[in-house]
Scaffold this motif. Structure first.
Motif, PDB file in Angstrom:
ATOM      1  N   GLY A   6       0.815  -1.220   0.000  1.00 24.45           N
ATOM      2  CA  GLY A   6       0.000   0.000   0.000  1.00 24.45           C
ATOM      3  C   GLY A   6       0.837   1.253   0.000  1.00 24.45           C
ATOM      4  N   LYS A   7       1.841   1.270   0.889  1.00 16.82           N
ATOM      5  CA  LYS A   7       2.688   2.460   1.006  1.00 16.82           C
ATOM      6  C   LYS A   7       3.442   2.734  -0.292  1.00 16.82           C
ATOM      7  CE  LYS A   7       3.660   2.701   5.935  1.00 16.82           C
ATOM      8  NZ  LYS A   7       4.599   2.168   6.919  1.00 16.82           N
ATOM      9  N   VAL A   8       3.935   1.665  -0.903  1.00 14.63           N
ATOM     10  CA  VAL A   8       4.695   1.833  -2.148  1.00 14.63           C
ATOM     11  C   VAL A   8       3.815   2.453  -3.221  1.00 14.63           C
ATOM     12  CG1 VAL A   8       5.853   0.648  -4.033  1.00 14.63           C
ATOM     13  CG2 VAL A   8       6.329  -0.005  -1.667  1.00 14.63           C
ATOM     14  N   ILE A   9       2.587   1.928  -3.358  1.00 10.93           N
ATOM     15  CA  ILE A   9       1.679   2.444  -4.387  1.00 10.93           C
ATOM     16  C   ILE A   9       1.308   3.896  -4.108  1.00 10.93           C
ATOM     17  CG2 ILE A   9      -0.671   2.246  -5.344  1.00 10.93           C
ATOM     18  CD1 ILE A   9      -0.201  -0.817  -5.233  1.00 10.93           C
ATOM     19  N   PHE A  15       4.296  10.595  -6.212  1.00  9.35           N
ATOM     20  CA  PHE A  15       5.416  10.938  -7.098  1.00  9.35           C
ATOM     21  C   PHE A  15       4.918  11.376  -8.474  1.00  9.35           C
ATOM     22  CE2 PHE A  15       8.457   9.432 -10.348  1.00  9.35           C
ATOM     23  CZ  PHE A  15       9.521  10.275 -10.036  1.00  9.35           C
ATOM     24  N   LEU A  16       3.971  10.602  -9.042  1.00  5.87           N
ATOM     25  CA  LEU A  16       3.444  10.936 -10.366  1.00  5.87           C
ATOM     26  C   LEU A  16       2.730  12.280 -10.357  1.00  5.87           C
ATOM     27  CD1 LEU A  16       2.202   7.541 -11.841  1.00  5.87           C
ATOM     28  CD2 LEU A  16       3.996   9.051 -12.718  1.00  5.87           C
ATOM     29  N   ILE A  17       1.975  12.538  -9.297  1.00  2.72           N
ATOM     30  CA  ILE A  17       1.249  13.815  -9.209  1.00  2.72           C
ATOM     31  C   ILE A  17       2.244  14.974  -9.207  1.00  2.72           C
ATOM     32  CG2 ILE A  17      -0.149  15.282  -7.686  1.00  2.72           C
ATOM     33  CD1 ILE A  17      -1.715  12.739  -6.934  1.00  2.72           C
ATOM     34  N   ILE A  18       3.321  14.836  -8.413  1.00  5.06           N
ATOM     35  CA  ILE A  18       4.324  15.906  -8.358  1.00  5.06           C
ATOM     36  C   ILE A  18       5.003  16.053  -9.726  1.00  5.06           C
ATOM     37  CG2 ILE A  18       6.521  16.613  -7.323  1.00  5.06           C
ATOM     38  CD1 ILE A  18       5.567  15.241  -4.743  1.00  5.06           C
ATOM     39  N   LEU A  19       5.322  14.926 -10.333  1.00  6.84           N
ATOM     40  CA  LEU A  19       6.014  14.956 -11.614  1.00  6.84           C
ATOM     41  C   LEU A  19       5.190  15.679 -12.679  1.00  6.84           C
ATOM     42  CD1 LEU A  19       8.584  13.704 -13.024  1.00  6.84           C
ATOM     43  CD2 LEU A  19       7.035  11.972 -13.923  1.00  6.84           C
ATOM     44  N   LEU A  20       3.902  15.417 -12.707  1.00  5.69           N
ATOM     45  CA  LEU A  20       3.062  15.950 -13.774  1.00  5.69           C
ATOM     46  C   LEU A  20       2.435  17.301 -13.438  1.00  5.69           C
ATOM     47  CD1 LEU A  20       1.339  12.612 -14.865  1.00  5.69           C
ATOM     48  CD2 LEU A  20       3.201  13.810 -16.011  1.00  5.69           C
TER      49      LEU A  20
END
Lengths: 132, 248
Positions: A6-9, A15-20
């Motif tokens: 869960g934590k990894v996902i 991470f993806l939200i920050i990246l995009l």
């Protein structure tokens, strides 16, 4: 073996939200790309060749000018409508494009072109602090 | 008058105008009407002998070409400069020359040799001899290897050991400066000749002691002001065929 799936996902999603986020920010705020406002000559209506030609070929033209003047002794250039120009980076290009910083440098900066080394030797008229 | 006759007469008139102007050669350009010229410089040492303090030629060149002054001999950059006759012509019979002459400063510059050794050694063709005899420099190609300086027997080339711009008193916007790491020298003012102007030194000499001469127009001694005078050049035994001539 993966622990704490869960934590990894969750981490990946964050991470993806920050990246995009910059893309979303631009899309939502209507800013598509930084605008490039060049400082153009006020009096003159045209360049020595067509605007689009100059935009994409001025570097090659300058190299031709350099080799014509220095290696072949040709000191004039026939441009648009047969108008004849003296071959001089400082004396001709910068006599119309008097604001070198707001024209040449601004576009080079915008396009990520390293400032050409020409100015180590070629003079910039009326630059602040210059002795010209 | 038919066309042929017109061309003939125009040609003769032009030749007459360029060759026979007055009787003084100095302070002028003498060019043949042909297209391919062979430039040479003529310096009247008699004039320098009378005006040992004069530096007009050197000062004009410095201003025209943005030559820096580092105020130290080691880094000095020079295109035309003054040196004692006795040092310039140390290989001539000094003990037999006029007593005062050996100590007199005379202008020295690149000799624009017929056989330039600097050109032979340049690995990038940054220096080469033009058809009109001018030994040119292309500063865009110079990599600063200094082979040319080692090859030149006249010490006519200077290396930029330091960034020159801060040491130029007043920048002439019409002529680019150079940068640290390139070699430079006199260009016989080819950029002025191209615009039908005299070399800056020739123009500046108020005593009319210098001339730019087109040797394709004939022998030097065919000029009235040189006839019967003695013409010398530096280190002619080396076979470089220097093209800066001194008249005694």
């Amino acid at each position: 073996m993966v622990y704490d799936k869960g934590k990894v996902i969750t981490g990946l999603v964050v991470f993806l939200i920050i990246l995009l986020s910059p893309l979303w920010y631009n899309a939502l705020s209507g800013k598509v790309e930084p605008s490039l406002k060049l400082s153009m000559p006020k009096e003159e209506k045209s360049c020595i060749e067509e605007r689009m030609f100059m935009r994409s070929n001025h570097m090659d033209l300058l190299i031709k000018w350099r080799d014509d003047a220095v290696r072949k002794g040709i000191r004039t250039y026939k441009g648009l409508d047969g108008k004849v120009y003296r071959i001089s980076l400082t004396g001709t290009c910068l006599s119309c494009h008097i604001d070198k910083a707001g024209f040449c440098d601004r576009c080079h900066g915008y396009s990520g072109v390293k400032t050409p080394k020409c100015w180590d030797c070629h003079n910039i008229p009326k630059e602040e602090g210059s002795k010209v | 008058m038919d066309r042929r006759k017109f061309i003939k007469i125009t040609g003769i008139t032009l030749a007459g105008v360029t060759l026979g102007m007055g009787d003084s050669l100095f302070g002028k350009v003498y060019a043949s009407p042909q297209n391919v010229k062979r430039w040479a410089m003529v310096i009247d040492i008699g004039v320098c002998l009378k005006n040992p303090e004069c530096r007009d030629c050197v000062d004009a060149c410095v201003l025209t070409h943005n030559i820096p002054d580092f105020n130290n001999r080691k880094d000095e950059v020079k295109w035309i400069w003054k040196a004692r006759y006795g040092d310039v012509f140390h290989d001539s019979a000094l003990e037999l020359t006029k007593e005062r002459l050996p100590s007199i400063p005379i202008p020295v510059l690149c000799n624009h040799c017929e056989n330039p050794p600097c050109v032979k050694v340049c690995p990038t063709k940054a220096t080469w001899k033009r058809e009109d005899g001018i030994v040119m420099m292309d500063y865009h190609r110079c990599i600063g290897c200094r082979y040319c300086m080692a090859a030149c027997p006249y010490g006519a080339r200077s290396f930029n050991w330091r960034e020159p711009r801060p040491y130029i008193k007043k920048i002439n916007p019409d002529y680019p400066t150079r940068t640290k790491g390139v070699v430079e020298k006199c260009s016989l003012c080819e950029e002025r000749i191209a615009l039908n102007k005299l070399p800056a030194c020739v123009e500046a000499c108020k005593h009319k002691g210098m001339a730019l001469v087109d040797t394709s127009a004939g022998r030097l001694d065919s000029y009235p002001s040189i006839k019967d005078r003695h013409i010398i050049a530096r280190k002619t035994h080396l076979g470089t065929k220097p093209r800066v001539y001194y008249v005694l």
